[in-house]
Design a protein around this motif. Structure first.
Motif, short mmCIF file in Angstrom:
data_model
loop_
_atom_site.label_atom_id
_atom_site.label_comp_id
_atom_site.label_asym_id
_atom_site.label_seq_id
_atom_site.Cartn_x
_atom_site.Cartn_y
_atom_site.Cartn_z
N MET A 150 -31.37 19.75 9.09
CA MET A 150 -31.84 19.23 10.38
C MET A 150 -33.45 19.33 10.44
O MET A 150 -34.24 18.44 10.59
CB MET A 150 -31.29 20.12 11.38
N PRO A 151 -34.27 20.45 9.72
CA PRO A 151 -35.47 20.53 9.83
C PRO A 151 -35.92 19.26 8.85
O PRO A 151 -37.19 18.74 9.12
CB PRO A 151 -35.90 21.77 9.13
N VAL A 154 -36.09 16.03 10.89
CA VAL A 154 -36.94 16.08 12.15
C VAL A 154 -38.24 15.85 11.22
O VAL A 154 -39.36 15.03 11.72
CB VAL A 154 -37.02 17.58 12.58
N ARG A 155 -38.47 16.36 10.00
CA ARG A 155 -39.71 16.10 9.32
C ARG A 155 -39.86 14.62 8.97
O ARG A 155 -40.93 14.16 9.05
CB ARG A 155 -40.03 17.17 8.02
N LYS A 158 -40.89 12.60 12.06
CA LYS A 158 -42.29 12.67 12.23
C LYS A 158 -43.38 11.90 11.42
O LYS A 158 -44.55 11.77 11.93
CB LYS A 158 -42.63 14.27 12.28
N ARG A 167 -38.09 9.81 20.12
CA ARG A 167 -38.24 11.21 20.50
C ARG A 167 -37.06 12.08 20.33
O ARG A 167 -35.91 11.65 20.60
CB ARG A 167 -38.63 11.08 21.91
N LEU A 168 -37.23 13.27 19.87
CA LEU A 168 -36.16 14.38 19.55
C LEU A 168 -35.54 14.74 21.13
O LEU A 168 -36.47 15.24 21.73
CB LEU A 168 -36.41 15.52 18.93
N TYR A 171 -30.35 18.98 20.12
CA TYR A 171 -29.30 18.63 19.01
C TYR A 171 -27.82 19.16 19.47
O TYR A 171 -28.22 19.70 20.59
CB TYR A 171 -29.82 19.49 17.89
N ILE A 198 -36.80 23.85 13.98
CA ILE A 198 -37.05 22.54 14.70
C ILE A 198 -38.24 22.95 15.48
O ILE A 198 -39.24 21.93 15.54
CB ILE A 198 -35.92 22.10 15.48
#
Length: 200
Positions: A150-151, A154-155, A158, A167-168, A171, A198
């Motif tokens: 997950m991270p 997200v990275r 970005k 946009r997040l 989760y 996150i």
């Protein structure tokens, strides 16, 4: 009363199968995401009848206002076709794909919501659809292994340019083991670690 369109781009076709399509039907590439997003379509968008690709969800218990664009088990081959097209004709083809997917979703403007089921990878189609969407909502299992992805996701998001970056929304935790009405201890720990990573 909202009109919702499901868009299945995962080569496992889990969404299409979950809403009632027979695997033999999903195996046929006609009027699926496979033919809808092939490289030959990108420069001929005006010739594509997008409405032909939407189907009613076959599950008899589903609401009447729920439609789907079926997935295809051939999506993995589709990504190879996309990669070969980009390698042969240059990076401009990638930009054409990104623009095509935005225009494709805009062609379904009569729907209130479009939900795109993406696979957990960075194939070209996933990249294009992520850029075409306004929001994203990842799904994960709260265990020590699954939360590492997950991270990274997200990275990666970005790094998408501001004008194209979704946009997040948050989760969703899946496959929970409950004890006494709540998550078991190991899942609570993993979920807390996920939220912290996150938020960074």
């Amino acid at each position: 009363g909202k009109k919702v369109l499901l868009f299945d781009i995962d080569p496992q076709c889990s969404l299409s199968l979950a809403v009632g399509f027979d695997p033999d039907v999903v195996s046929k590439t006609e009027l699926t995401v496979y033919n809808l997003v092939r490289p030959s379509k990108w420069s001929n968008i005006s010739k594509t009848n997008f409405g032909n690709y939407t189907m009613n969800v076959p599950d008899p218990l589903s609401p009447d206002n729920l439609s789907i664009i079926r997935g295809s088990f051939e999506v993995e081959n589709l990504d190879m076709e996309i990669a070969m097209s980009i390698a042969k004709e240059g990076e401009r083809r990638k930009d054409e794909l990104f623009l095509y997917c935005k225009q494709m979703l805009n062609a379904y403007s009569d729907y209130d919501y479009i939900l795109v089921d993406c696979p957990p990878n960075k194939m070209f189609l996933t990249q294009a659809m992520m850029r075409a969407c306004a929001y994203y909502l990842p799904v994960t299992i709260p265990d020590a292994i699954s939360i590492y992805g997950m991270p990274r996701l997200v990275r990666w998001v970005k790094q998408i340019p501001d004008g194209d970056r979704p946009r997040l929304l948050g989760y969703v935790l899946n496959a929970l083991n409950r004890a006494g009405g709540g998550m078991v201890n190991s899942q609570q720990q993993s979920s807390a670690a996920l939220g912290t990573s996150i938020a960074r």
